[in-house]
Design a protein around this motif. Structure first.
Motif, PDB file in Angstrom:
ATOM      1  N   LEU A  29      11.207  13.812 -20.222  1.00  0.00           N
ATOM      2  CA  LEU A  29      12.035  12.651 -19.949  1.00  0.00           C
ATOM      3  C   LEU A  29      11.658  12.011 -18.621  1.00  0.00           C
ATOM      4  CD1 LEU A  29      14.497  11.071 -21.111  1.00  0.00           C
ATOM      5  CD2 LEU A  29      15.943  12.528 -19.688  1.00  0.00           C
ATOM      6  N   TRP A  30      11.501  12.836 -17.611  1.00  0.00           N
ATOM      7  CA  TRP A  30      11.156  12.347 -16.275  1.00  0.00           C
ATOM      8  C   TRP A  30       9.769  11.705 -16.279  1.00  0.00           C
ATOM      9  CZ3 TRP A  30       7.682  14.803 -12.554  1.00  0.00           C
ATOM     10  CH2 TRP A  30       7.733  14.227 -11.284  1.00  0.00           C
ATOM     11  N   ALA A  31       8.804  12.364 -16.907  1.00  0.00           N
ATOM     12  CA  ALA A  31       7.442  11.837 -16.945  1.00  0.00           C
ATOM     13  C   ALA A  31       7.378  10.513 -17.696  1.00  0.00           C
ATOM     14  CB  ALA A  31       6.500  12.849 -17.592  1.00  0.00           C
ATOM     15  N   GLY A  32       8.148  10.396 -18.784  1.00  0.00           N
ATOM     16  CA  GLY A  32       8.181   9.139 -19.519  1.00  0.00           C
ATOM     17  C   GLY A  32       8.698   8.000 -18.661  1.00  0.00           C
ATOM     18  N   GLY A  33       9.668   8.296 -17.804  1.00  0.00           N
ATOM     19  CA  GLY A  33      10.176   7.272 -16.899  1.00  0.00           C
ATOM     20  C   GLY A  33       9.130   6.820 -15.900  1.00  0.00           C
ATOM     21  N   ILE A  34       8.363   7.752 -15.366  1.00  0.00           N
ATOM     22  CA  ILE A  34       7.291   7.386 -14.438  1.00  0.00           C
ATOM     23  C   ILE A  34       6.269   6.506 -15.140  1.00  0.00           C
ATOM     24  CG2 ILE A  34       5.374   8.279 -13.049  1.00  0.00           C
ATOM     25  CD1 ILE A  34       7.035  10.779 -12.564  1.00  0.00           C
ATOM     26  N   TRP A  35       5.866   6.912 -16.333  1.00  0.00           N
ATOM     27  CA  TRP A  35       4.871   6.147 -17.097  1.00  0.00           C
ATOM     28  C   TRP A  35       5.357   4.722 -17.344  1.00  0.00           C
ATOM     29  CZ3 TRP A  35       4.638   4.675 -22.516  1.00  0.00           C
ATOM     30  CH2 TRP A  35       3.357   4.282 -22.934  1.00  0.00           C
ATOM     31  N   GLN A  36       6.614   4.583 -17.752  1.00  0.00           N
ATOM     32  CA  GLN A  36       7.175   3.255 -17.986  1.00  0.00           C
ATOM     33  C   GLN A  36       7.222   2.432 -16.711  1.00  0.00           C
ATOM     34  OE1 GLN A  36      11.031   3.850 -19.837  1.00  0.00           O
ATOM     35  NE2 GLN A  36      10.202   3.317 -21.832  1.00  0.00           N
ATOM     36  N   ASN A  37       7.649   3.039 -15.624  1.00  0.00           N
ATOM     37  CA  ASN A  37       7.831   2.295 -14.384  1.00  0.00           C
ATOM     38  C   ASN A  37       6.510   1.839 -13.787  1.00  0.00           C
ATOM     39  OD1 ASN A  37      10.657   2.283 -14.316  1.00  0.00           O
ATOM     40  ND2 ASN A  37      10.730   4.317 -13.396  1.00  0.00           N
ATOM     41  N   VAL A  38       5.474   2.669 -13.890  1.00  0.00           N
ATOM     42  CA  VAL A  38       4.167   2.225 -13.407  1.00  0.00           C
ATOM     43  C   VAL A  38       3.680   1.053 -14.260  1.00  0.00           C
ATOM     44  CG1 VAL A  38       1.780   2.897 -12.911  1.00  0.00           C
ATOM     45  CG2 VAL A  38       3.612   4.539 -12.556  1.00  0.00           C
ATOM     46  N   GLY A  39       3.931   1.116 -15.564  1.00  0.00           N
ATOM     47  CA  GLY A  39       3.586  -0.006 -16.434  1.00  0.00           C
ATOM     48  C   GLY A  39       4.331  -1.271 -16.045  1.00  0.00           C
ATOM     49  N   LYS A  40       5.601  -1.144 -15.675  1.00  0.00           N
ATOM     50  CA  LYS A  40       6.373  -2.312 -15.229  1.00  0.00           C
ATOM     51  C   LYS A  40       5.773  -2.923 -13.974  1.00  0.00           C
ATOM     52  CE  LYS A  40      10.921  -1.024 -17.076  1.00  0.00           C
ATOM     53  NZ  LYS A  40      12.314  -0.648 -16.722  1.00  0.00           N
ATOM     54  N   LEU A  41       5.387  -2.081 -13.037  1.00  0.00           N
ATOM     55  CA  LEU A  41       4.768  -2.588 -11.813  1.00  0.00           C
ATOM     56  C   LEU A  41       3.509  -3.386 -12.129  1.00  0.00           C
ATOM     57  CD1 LEU A  41       5.103   0.370  -9.271  1.00  0.00           C
ATOM     58  CD2 LEU A  41       6.271  -1.843  -9.187  1.00  0.00           C
ATOM     59  N   SER A  89       0.830  -1.207   0.000  1.00  0.00           N
ATOM     60  CA  SER A  89       0.000   0.000   0.000  1.00  0.00           C
ATOM     61  C   SER A  89       0.864   1.255   0.000  1.00  0.00           C
ATOM     62  CB  SER A  89      -0.927  -0.015   1.217  1.00  0.00           C
ATOM     63  OG  SER A  89      -1.714   1.151   1.266  1.00  0.00           O
ATOM     64  N   LYS A  90       1.998   1.199   0.715  1.00  0.00           N
ATOM     65  CA  LYS A  90       2.890   2.359   0.760  1.00  0.00           C
ATOM     66  C   LYS A  90       3.479   2.654  -0.613  1.00  0.00           C
ATOM     67  CE  LYS A  90       6.876   4.259   3.224  1.00  0.00           C
ATOM     68  NZ  LYS A  90       7.878   4.011   4.298  1.00  0.00           N
ATOM     69  N   LEU A  91       3.884   1.600  -1.339  1.00  0.00           N
ATOM     70  CA  LEU A  91       4.431   1.813  -2.684  1.00  0.00           C
ATOM     71  C   LEU A  91       3.362   2.370  -3.624  1.00  0.00           C
ATOM     72  CD1 LEU A  91       6.640   1.635  -4.776  1.00  0.00           C
ATOM     73  CD2 LEU A  91       6.097  -0.788  -5.095  1.00  0.00           C
ATOM     74  N   ALA A  92       2.134   1.865  -3.503  1.00  0.00           N
ATOM     75  CA  ALA A  92       1.045   2.408  -4.327  1.00  0.00           C
ATOM     76  C   ALA A  92       0.859   3.895  -4.049  1.00  0.00           C
ATOM     77  CB  ALA A  92      -0.249   1.645  -4.059  1.00  0.00           C
ATOM     78  N   GLY A  93       1.000   4.284  -2.785  1.00  0.00           N
ATOM     79  CA  GLY A  93       0.905   5.705  -2.440  1.00  0.00           C
ATOM     80  C   GLY A  93       2.034   6.518  -3.038  1.00  0.00           C
ATOM     81  N   THR A  94       3.230   5.945  -3.080  1.00  0.00           N
ATOM     82  CA  THR A  94       4.364   6.634  -3.695  1.00  0.00           C
ATOM     83  C   THR A  94       4.122   6.850  -5.186  1.00  0.00           C
ATOM     84  OG1 THR A  94       5.883   5.652  -2.083  1.00  0.00           O
ATOM     85  CG2 THR A  94       6.849   6.491  -4.131  1.00  0.00           C
ATOM     86  N   VAL A  95       3.562   5.835  -5.843  1.00  0.00           N
ATOM     87  CA  VAL A  95       3.226   5.956  -7.263  1.00  0.00           C
ATOM     88  C   VAL A  95       2.218   7.076  -7.475  1.00  0.00           C
ATOM     89  CG1 VAL A  95       2.053   4.789  -9.171  1.00  0.00           C
ATOM     90  CG2 VAL A  95       3.769   3.563  -7.830  1.00  0.00           C
ATOM     91  N   GLU A  96       1.180   7.105  -6.661  1.00  0.00           N
ATOM     92  CA  GLU A  96       0.150   8.153  -6.785  1.00  0.00           C
ATOM     93  C   GLU A  96       0.746   9.538  -6.603  1.00  0.00           C
ATOM     94  OE1 GLU A  96      -3.636   5.506  -5.116  1.00  0.00           O
ATOM     95  OE2 GLU A  96      -2.308   6.571  -3.734  1.00  0.00           O
ATOM     96  N   HIS A  97       1.667   9.671  -5.665  1.00  0.00           N
ATOM     97  CA  HIS A  97       2.313  10.962  -5.428  1.00  0.00           C
ATOM     98  C   HIS A  97       3.151  11.377  -6.635  1.00  0.00           C
ATOM     99  CE1 HIS A  97       4.146  14.255  -3.220  1.00  0.00           C
ATOM    100  NE2 HIS A  97       5.348  13.786  -3.500  1.00  0.00           N
ATOM    101  N   ALA A  98       3.879  10.423  -7.230  1.00  0.00           N
ATOM    102  CA  ALA A  98       4.700  10.734  -8.400  1.00  0.00           C
ATOM    103  C   ALA A  98       3.841  11.179  -9.578  1.00  0.00           C
ATOM    104  CB  ALA A  98       5.536   9.513  -8.784  1.00  0.00           C
ATOM    105  N   VAL A  99       2.686  10.533  -9.771  1.00  0.00           N
ATOM    106  CA  VAL A  99       1.779  10.912 -10.862  1.00  0.00           C
ATOM    107  C   VAL A  99       1.261  12.321 -10.651  1.00  0.00           C
ATOM    108  CG1 VAL A  99      -0.464  10.393 -11.908  1.00  0.00           C
ATOM    109  CG2 VAL A  99       1.129   8.538 -11.386  1.00  0.00           C
ATOM    110  N   ARG A 100       0.934  12.634  -9.414  1.00  0.00           N
ATOM    111  CA  ARG A 100       0.445  13.989  -9.117  1.00  0.00           C
ATOM    112  C   ARG A 100       1.544  15.019  -9.351  1.00  0.00           C
ATOM    113  NH1 ARG A 100      -4.018  15.203  -4.637  1.00  0.00           N
ATOM    114  NH2 ARG A 100      -4.218  17.459  -4.910  1.00  0.00           N
ATOM    115  N   GLN A 101       2.758  14.702  -8.940  1.00  0.00           N
ATOM    116  CA  GLN A 101       3.875  15.621  -9.155  1.00  0.00           C
ATOM    117  C   GLN A 101       4.113  15.876 -10.638  1.00  0.00           C
ATOM    118  OE1 GLN A 101       7.288  14.001  -6.958  1.00  0.00           O
ATOM    119  NE2 GLN A 101       7.256  15.864  -5.740  1.00  0.00           N
ATOM    120  N   ALA A 102       4.003  14.823 -11.441  1.00  0.00           N
ATOM    121  CA  ALA A 102       4.223  14.982 -12.881  1.00  0.00           C
ATOM    122  C   ALA A 102       3.231  15.970 -13.473  1.00  0.00           C
ATOM    123  CB  ALA A 102       4.108  13.622 -13.579  1.00  0.00           C
TER     124      ALA A 102
END
Length: 440
Positions: free
Chosen positions: A168-180, A141-154
């Motif tokens: 570049l940074w946003a593309g990395g977030i998008w890729q990493n959430v897809g990996k998860l 649940s904590k990691l899911a919260g970290t993901v949500e925070h990163a999406v909001r920051q983007a």
């Protein structure tokens, strides 16, 4: 097919009847078109197609009867992202994990059925659920919260700085959430949070690519998000994010002049799950209809959508609305209506709407304020108010040094170029052009 008097969609309708009897997921109504160009059905569908054709022609057809027994021709463009309307969410998620980021890849621009098929698929039931990996690491649940925070920051970074510095940074977030999503284990609750975050990030990253002029890549991001949405659990956050994703995809299609595709995307957004639409989401859709009507020159539809957007906005209770809808206020509607009237070749009507937006002070949304200042300059230029055009252009140039947006800078460049070529001897224009290199 010619003898039967069928087109590709008639064939698919009968194939889907056959598939329904054996409990298989229906094919999209446009699936048959590539077969007419020499492609062959997938292994899952080829038996159904042959059974249907055999039944209606009275002949026992085999793969060799249709030259479907030959080895597939190796083609350069046969990846999931090249044909996202024929791919599953898992195929798209895995393909986006390559080393080459989305904005560095080469794709063709999608139009027609290819651009709208993933959206239309949202209206069809029976999609297989997107399953978590069985042997991956567990998402807490904590990691899911970290993901949500990163999406909001983007999204916040894009709102404040534009696409250039954050792509570049946003593309990395998008890729990493897809990996998860593709490679991890998670419970239903965490799965819903991850899917919601991915859909929201697809909207944000797709918008950034659009803003940077990477239109084919933006389409792929939008369509990948829509595939995930179709195969995700039913949940309010997923429905809300999907509506916003469709709305932004429709805005891009309007910008590209693909009006039928834009209208289709908005229809799906409104009709897929009407009970999930909040007042602010209704208002967002009407904002996109304002843009579409402006591009089409339909001022009656434009003003109707303007009125609907204001009605929905007045009915909103912000505590019950998605966080990413809170940017929308009456001045934003003014601005969108103004730029739509400008697109519809009514600069005199556009000017008061745009003027009201750009006089706002504060540091929020500099890209939007720069865009509307440059469009105010454009409107005044078209109405021969050269002094007013220079004032607005200077306001846009002041914001330009803080905004990284190919789309907005291109628009401002067009305005200043017109001022230079047609009004270069005007004293206010000479002063503006003298300061131009320093302002940029």
């Amino acid at each position: 097919m010619t003898r039967l008097g069928w087109g590709p969609e008639q064939l698919i309708a009968r194939v889907n009847q056959h598939r329904a009897r054996r409990g298989s997921v229906p094919l999209h109504c446009k699936t048959g078109y590539p077969w007419m160009r020499g492609d062959r059905p997938s292994a899952d569908a080829i038996g159904d197609v042959l059974a249907v054709l055999s039944q209606y022609t009275g002949r026992q057809l085999t793969p060799s009867s249709l030259n479907w027994d030959r080895p597939r021709q190796r083609r350069r463009n046969r990846t999931a992202l090249d044909n996202p309307y024929e791919a599953t969410a898992e195929e798209l998620l895995r393909e986006t994990q390559g080393d080459a980021l989305m904005h560095r890849r080469s794709f063709i621009l999608l139009s027609g059925a290819a651009a709208t098929a993933p959206a239309l698929d949202l209206l069809m039931g029976g999609a297989p659920a997107l399953a978590a990996a069985q042997d991956g690491d567990k998402v807490s649940s904590k990691l899911a919260g970290t993901v949500e925070h990163a999406v909001r920051q983007a999204r916040e970074h894009d709102d404040s700085e534009g696409s250039a510095s954050t792509l570049l940074w946003a593309g990395g977030i998008w890729q990493n959430v897809g990996k998860l999503i593709a490679e991890s284990r998670y419970d239903t609750a965490e799965g819903i949070r991850l899917h919601t975050a991915y859909i929201e990030m697809s909207e944000t990253y797709g918008w950034m690519l659009f803003d940077a002029g990477h239109h084919p890549q933006a389409q792929r991001v939008y369509q990948t998000g829509l595939r995930v949405a179709r195969e995700a659990e039913h949940a309010p956050g997923i429905h809300h994010g999907t509506v916003n994703l469709l709305a932004s995809a429709a805005y891009q299609e309007s910008w590209l002049g693909q009006y039928h595709e834009a209208a289709t995307l908005l229809e799906v957004a409104e009709n897929r799950n009407p009970q999930a639409l909040t007042p602010r989401l209704h208002a967002v859709l009407e904002m996109r209809r304002i843009a579409l009507a402006g591009q089409q020159g339909d001022t009656e539809a434009l003003h109707r959508a303007d009125g609907q957007a204001r009605t929905h906005l007045a009915a909103a209770h912000d505590s019950e609305e998605p966080w990413w809808t809170l940017w929308l206020d009456s001045s934003a509607i003014d601005a969108q209506t103004g730029r739509a009237l400008l697109a519809a070749h009514h600069p005199d009507l556009a000017e008061p709407y745009l003027a009201g937006r750009t006089v706002l002070t504060g540091d929020s949304y500099p890209r939007d304020r720069m865009l509307f200042a440059s469009e105010l300059a454009d409107a005044r230029l078209q109405t021969r108010d050269i002094n007013g055009a220079c004032t607005a252009a200077r306001h846009a140039l002041t914001l330009a040094q803080h905004v990284g947006s190919h789309r907005v800078h291109h628009h401002l460049t067009n305005v200043t170029t017109t001022l230079r070529h047609h009004h270069g001897n005007h004293p206010r224009v000479r002063t503006l052009l003298t300061d131009l290199p320093h302002a940029v």
